[in-house]
Design an enzyme around this catalytic site. Structure first.
Site, PDB file in Angstrom:
ATOM      1  N   SER A   1      -1.869 -14.068   2.473  1.00 25.52           N
ATOM      2  CA  SER A   1      -1.306 -12.834   2.349  1.00 25.52           C
ATOM      3  C   SER A   1      -1.693 -11.669   3.490  1.00 25.52           C
ATOM      4  CB  SER A   1      -1.954 -12.190   1.020  1.00 25.52           C
ATOM      5  OG  SER A   1      -3.409 -11.928   0.966  1.00 25.52           O
TER       6      SER A   1
ATOM      7  N   LYS B   1      -5.351  -4.778  -4.578  1.00 26.86           N
ATOM      8  CA  LYS B   1      -5.249  -4.839  -3.236  1.00 26.86           C
ATOM      9  C   LYS B   1      -4.932  -3.177  -2.887  1.00 26.86           C
ATOM     10  CE  LYS B   1      -4.179  -9.400  -2.025  1.00 26.86           C
ATOM     11  NZ  LYS B   1      -3.291 -10.433  -1.371  1.00 26.86           N
TER      12      LYS B   1
END
Length: 348
Positions: free
Chosen positions: A245, A290
């Site tokens: 990611s 996140k």
């Protein structure tokens, strides 16, 4: 003892028993929590530049281009208890997800860790290729054999490290080309694969079989990967962090280092997203955690994959601007628009 007193005693005992059971009863869920964020323009744990480039002129940057991570608790062999799961469901910073989300059935913790390591390695190479492609710098590719599946036609014939040169005489330079070529074949068809092994070309005949995924595809049972031949050396060192990611943020940092002037204009930008070699940004997991990690670290702008926008918008922390990204090119355009105050900035 009165009936009321007896009832209270019984209820207290029951609550105590439930509390004890809840504190020790493992459940098949995993707790996802905000993890560390790392500035791709900064240094790693050893105090060295996280991204080092040799053989090409580089330029100093400023500000932040942080990639974000998620930590987890639970999983096979160390499952969380029922109370921890209930607490996580209440806590807005934690996501409680089924164990199979992180640990697919029949895969051990070691298998998952190894997969995450491979994904990080592959994402770094894709990020490097995407950055150079965006800058118009030519990158050559080749197809390499990672492994052959036991019991299938390629087993014992194709070896890890073999470079796929051609399929039935047609030159191959990417995995996508090999996949497209194989899609035209039916189970039982013959196929000749030309490989480079030990510096020499070899032609290897194979007979395809039907895949076991129910799609009736013709396969030979080989896992391939794209390998890039970069015109200069780019080294990305993030320690034991895994997963794909961080690809978008790696690409942005590489471009920043290879072009004059700071890309961020000193701003604290964080983000996430997988990336392909041609610059397409893909969705990731744990978007809520996140974003929280990014805002806690000081980020005011968060580059968000287009397909994560709905979930991100619903859980956006105060003070964090979400910028929708679908390609490396649009991410760069958005950052430039923010810095100049001119142009559109796509928002979630």
């Amino acid at each position: 003892m009165s009936r009321r007193g007896a009832t209270l005693v019984a209820a207290s005992v029951l609550i105590l028993v439930l509390a004890l059971v809840g504190s020790i009863m493992p459940v098949p869920y995993v707790a996802l929590m905000p993890g560390p964020t790392t500035n791709t323009l900064g240094t790693n744990e050893k105090g060295e530049p996280l991204i080092k480039i040799e053989g090409r002129q580089t330029y100093p940057g400023s500000g932040h281009l942080n990639f974000t991570t998620v930590t987890y608790r639970g999983g096979p062999g160390s499952r969380i208890d029922l109370f921890s799961a209930l607490k996580g469901w209440i806590d807005g910073d934690i996501a409680i997800v089924p164990e199979e989300t992180i640990f697919p059935k029949n895969e051990s913790r070691k298998d998952v860790d190894e997969q995450n390591t491979r994904q990080m390695r592959d994402s770094q190479e894709s990020a490097e290729a995407a950055a150079l492609h965006e800058m118009g710098i030519k990158v050559d590719t080749q197809v390499t054999v990672d492994s052959a599946q036991k019991g299938l036609p390629a087993d014992g014939k194709l070896q890890p490290g073999d470079e796929i040169i051609a399929v039935d005489g047609t030159k191959m330079t990417t995995v996508a080309q090999v996949t497209e070529s194989m899609s035209k074949r039916k189970p039982g068809d013959s196929v000749e694969v030309t490989v480079k092994r030990g510096g020499k070309d070899q032609k290897i005949p194979l007979t395809t079989v039907a895949s076991t995924d129910g799609k009736k595809r013709a396969v030979v049972g080989v896992l391939l990967s794209d390998q890039y031949k970069f015109p200069f050396k780019i080294d990305i060192s993030v320690g034991d962090i895994g997963g794909p990611s961080a690809g978008l943020m790696f690409s942005l940092a590489i471009i920043d280092k290879l072009t004059p002037g700071p890309l961020t204009a000193g701003k604290f930008i964080a983000g996430t997203g997988t990336i392909t070699a041609n610059g397409v940004v893909g969705p990731i997991g744990g978007i809520q955690q996140k974003m929280i990690a990014a805002r806690r670290a000081g980020a005011t702008i968060f580059l968000t994959p287009k397909d994560n926008c709905a979930d991100a918008k619903a859980a956006r922390p105060d003070g964090l601007r979400l910028v929708k990204t679908d390609t490396l090119k649009t991410a760069l355009a958005a950052i430039n628009a923010i810095n100049s105050g001119k142009g559109d900035v796509p928002a979630c």
